[in-house]
Design an enzyme around this catalytic site. Structure first.
Site, PDB file in Angstrom:
ATOM      1  N   TYR A 175       0.833  -1.200   0.000  1.00 51.00           N
ATOM      2  CA  TYR A 175       0.000   0.000   0.000  1.00 51.00           C
ATOM      3  C   TYR A 175       0.875   1.261   0.000  1.00 51.00           C
ATOM      4  CZ  TYR A 175      -3.895  -3.195   0.684  1.00 51.00           C
ATOM      5  OH  TYR A 175      -4.821  -4.195   0.523  1.00 51.00           O
ATOM      6  N   ASP A 266       1.578 -13.127   3.772  1.00 47.87           N
ATOM      7  CA  ASP A 266       1.570 -13.290   5.228  1.00 47.87           C
ATOM      8  C   ASP A 266       0.345 -14.047   5.705  1.00 47.87           C
ATOM      9  OD1 ASP A 266      -0.357 -11.270   5.059  1.00 47.87           O
ATOM     10  OD2 ASP A 266       0.190 -10.490   7.020  1.00 47.87           O
ATOM     11  N   ARG A 321      -6.478 -15.415  11.635  1.00 46.45           N
ATOM     12  CA  ARG A 321      -7.254 -16.645  11.410  1.00 46.45           C
ATOM     13  C   ARG A 321      -7.553 -17.442  12.679  1.00 46.45           C
ATOM     14  NH1 ARG A 321      -3.720 -18.585   6.413  1.00 46.45           N
ATOM     15  NH2 ARG A 321      -2.200 -17.437   7.652  1.00 46.45           N
ATOM     16  N   CYS A 350     -11.677 -18.078   4.720  1.00 48.89           N
ATOM     17  CA  CYS A 350     -11.950 -16.733   5.254  1.00 48.89           C
ATOM     18  C   CYS A 350     -11.417 -15.658   4.315  1.00 48.89           C
ATOM     19  CB  CYS A 350     -11.363 -16.586   6.649  1.00 48.89           C
ATOM     20  SG  CYS A 350      -9.629 -17.085   6.762  1.00 48.89           S
ATOM     21  N   CYS A 362     -16.000 -19.069   7.753  1.00 53.90           N
ATOM     22  CA  CYS A 362     -14.893 -19.885   8.236  1.00 53.90           C
ATOM     23  C   CYS A 362     -15.302 -21.345   8.212  1.00 53.90           C
ATOM     24  CB  CYS A 362     -14.537 -19.451   9.661  1.00 53.90           C
ATOM     25  SG  CYS A 362     -13.406 -20.555  10.518  1.00 53.90           S
TER      26      CYS A 362
END
Ligand code: ADP
Ligand code: SF4
Length: 674
Positions: A175, A266, A321, A350, A362
């Site tokens: 970003y 990631d 998560r 997810c 999920c």
């Protein structure tokens, strides 16, 4: 149960600038698919995390200006004062349980497509917009940079007014501030380009501006990708990533560090990473700063968490998560119930929700995303008002979830499974490369069922219609699953063909002889085709993977796995044949056709494996109907789909038993009489 003293360290308070986290459980920012359009859904979801014991709960990305618009994906906004009240709902929901509320202020730069606002994108340099749009982000001049800094400041002030305790400066995931940091995207010749010091200038100013604006009351966190995994060309944890941390070490109140470049890096699925996989890239950060550090790594084991803290890798246990799969993970450790943690399986369903621009879902936790929409709570469920018996037939993901949830409601439940073992499709799928963790779907449910005296399990018990009639349950639930098709019907091929020599995945798992060259034909496009090709190649077969899509396992673009998977197939020596449909199978060859031009080609083939779709196993249902016995189908035997959908379908049926099946709530304008 008292807490295991080994885990006490996880419950120590940690100071972050002017605020203090009550413990070390830190829910790092993650997308929910709710964004500014669904503030009540977002607030309820974050509130449940805080209730479950996460000491810090952060929002998803929150845009600071209309020039950063990620539509159609769901993101938050702090563009004007009207954004404050909806976001205050989230801060209040988090504070209600004594946790700190964090907000991830975001500007996507050249990464924001601005489809809704139609404001031209901005970037360090003129650069083509991502996502293959016919658009270009314009280069920011010095006055743009000054204006941009004002947006960050204004958004930070609004975040503080909304009640947030931690305000982010977000320099990760490609970003805008990261685009300034990286040599790959910053080719400026002024004070914001060239040397690393110049490229860091904007990030430094943003931290200082944010501290100036809100630092009296709010902690200022920096999320930084310390390695963009592009090798020496980009930022690396041994090179410029390290230097950036050293230059800014004490400036922010907290470092939230990861490997990034692209978002998928990631949050890699379990197929492509192990628990704690970022450690080698982020462990150096704590050596260079006294400020608290957080990172993620799909941590679900309390021992691994303690080890992260004791070995000085990080000060918090960062999680996205694991907090989605089990919002009550910290509470379970606190109460000595760590055996009850519903561990994330690392499937990235997810992530698919955000990529598809729908609310979070999920595989392990069917209540995720349903907190406000349906009023579902992960740990609480209404007791069923009558003493009744339920018979659940089929012990795959759906049957196990139904038996558990009906059991939690107090029914007397019998679960009958034809096979020797419970698990259904998982018994096969979890043997595919990298999918072992998927078995947690079964294991957690079996473990929790074991705690319920009112649920009885019967393996090796194939039920026929007469068995069901004899059993005499008040509720019969069919979770008998599905079978892979033999007729080649898939997403592209909608007419049945004849492939009498072909195998299905079930045949391969059952040990059918496979002789090369093997053609795996994928017209389903999720896991099975690609994973089976990988498995067969690892066994030494010559494998040709044929797909009607442009890329292998094309739907895994949604789970951020596709590029990893395609690379792995190439490395494994699998020959990939994209955009080809299967026409026929003859002796020693298959005939393929180009999906665009229809041109035919022959491909040598010793074994053809069809991965095109599944059919519901409806035999028992038909027999029951013939005898006038009512039964409810759930999961794949109703409509074959993902494991996540099977679990959700089962949970929904069990939770709604005896309740009206109302449409989910939608966030709308206030009611008025018409
Ligand atoms: P789902 O994903 O919907 O749970 P699965 O295919 O994983 O579906 O599981 C279905 C399970 O149902 C399998 O383990 C299968 O052995 C079992 N099953 C199918 N028919 C019967 C039956 N008549 N009696 C008992 N178990 C059955
Ligand atoms: Fe984990 Fe899969 Fe749930 Fe995501 S969807 S939290 S990866 S179990």
């Amino acid at each position: 149960m008292p807490r295991d003293p080994r885990y006490d360290i996880l419950f120590e308070p940690v100071r972050i600038g002017p605020v203090t986290a009550p413990n070390r459980f830190y829910q790092t920012p993650h997308a929910t698919g709710f964004g500014w359009q669904r503030p009540q859904s977002g607030a309820a979801l974050r509130g449940v995390k805080a209730e479950g014991g996460w000491g810090v709960v952060c929002t998803e990305y929150c845009s600071i200006h209309p020039s950063s618009d990620d539509s159609p994906h769901a993101f938050l906004t702090l563009w004007d004062d009207e954004d404050i009240a909806p976001l205050a709902l989230t801060a209040e929901a988090i504070h209600a349980h004594g946790s700190l509320a964090g907000i991830e202020l975001w500007h996507g730069g050249g990464h924001a497509a601005n489809r809704m606002t139609r404001v031209p994108g901005i970037a360090p340099d003129v650069q083509p917009a991502l996502y293959h749009l016919p658009a270009t982000a314009r280069a920011m001049d010095l006055s743009d940079i000054r204006t941009f800094r004002g947006w960050q400041r204004d958004a930070a002030v609004r975040a503080k007014r909304a009640g947030f305790d931690i305000v982010y400066v977000y320099a990760g995931h490609d970003y805008l501030p990261f685009q300034f940091l990286s040599r790959r995207t910053n080719h400026r010749g002024d004070a914001y380009g060239g040397s690393l010091e110049n490229r860091v200038r904007l990030l430094r100013e943003m931290i200082e501006d944010t501290k100036d604006a809100v630092g009296d009351a709010c902690a200022v966190a920096v999320r930084l990708a310390v390695d963009e995994l592009h090798g020496p060309e980009g930022i690396t944890s041994a090179g410029e990533g390290r230097e950036i941390i050293a230059m800014l070490a004490e400036l922010p109140d907290l470092w939230d560090v990861n490997v990034a470049g692209a978002l998928g890096n990631d949050s890699r699925s379990a197929r492509f990473s192990a628990e704690g996989f970022q450690e080698e890239n982020v462990a150096f950060v704590k050596e260079l700063t006294t400020k608290p550090v957080v990172s993620v790594g799909r941590f679900t084991s309390p021992d691994q968490m303690v080890s992260q803290i004791r070995r000085g890798v990080q000060d918090f246990i960062g999680a996205a998560r694991p907090s989605i799969a089990d919002p009550f993970l910290p509470a379970k450790i606190r109460e000595g119930r760590e055996d009850e943690i519903r561990e994330c399986i690392g499937c990235n369903i997810c992530r698919a929700a955000n990529n598809e621009a729908v609310g979070l879902r999920c595989t392990q936790n069917p209540t995720m995303g349903e907190e406000w929409r349906r009023g579902w709570h992960p740990e609480r469920i209404a007791v069923y008002p009558k003493q009744e018996k339920a018979l659940v037939i089929g012990g795959g993901p759906a049957g196990l979830e139904a038996a558990l949830t009906l059991g939690r409601r107090g029914l007397e439940v019998t679960l009958a499974e034809a096979g020797q073992s419970f698990g259904g499709r998982l018994l096969h799928e979890a043997t595919l490369p990298g999918l072992q963790t998927w078995m947690r779907v079964r294991d957690w449910r079996l473990h929790m069922i074991g705690k319920l005296p009112n649920v009885s399990l019967f393996p090796a018990s194939r039920m026929g219609a007469s068995d069901v009639a004899e059993f005499g349950a008040d509720h019969v639930v069919l979770a008998t699953g599905s079978r892979w098709r033999r007729d080649g019907v898939g997403v592209y091929a909608i007419r049945a063909g004849e492939f009498p020599l072909a195998l299905t995945p079930e045949d391969v798992f059952a040990g059918a002889a496979v002789a090369g060259p093997v053609v795996v034909y994928d017209d389903e496009h999720y896991v099975m085709g690609g994973a089976l090709a990988e498995k067969l190649a690892a066994q030494g077969h010559e494998v040709h993977y044929v797909t009607t899509a442009p890329v292998a396992s094309s739907w895994t673009v949604m789970t951020n796995e596709q590029d990893f998977l395609q690379a792995r197939l190439i490395e494994a020596g699998v020959a990939i044949h994209p955009l080809k449909a299967l026409k026929s199978q003859g002796n020693g060859a298959v005939t393929l056709t180009c999906v665009y031009a229809g041109r035919e080609e022959a491909l040598p083939c010793g074994t053809l494996v069809l991965c095109t779709g599944r059919l519901p196993d409806g035999a028992l249902r038909d027999d029951l109907s013939a005898q006038g016995i009512a039964a409810t189908r759930i999961g794949d035997c109703l409509a074959p789909s993902s494991i996540a959908d099977a679990v959700h379908s089962a949970h929904r049926h069990a939770r709604l038993l005896g309740e009206p099946d109302l449409p989910p709530r939608r966030e709308r304008a206030p009611e008025r009489s018409l």
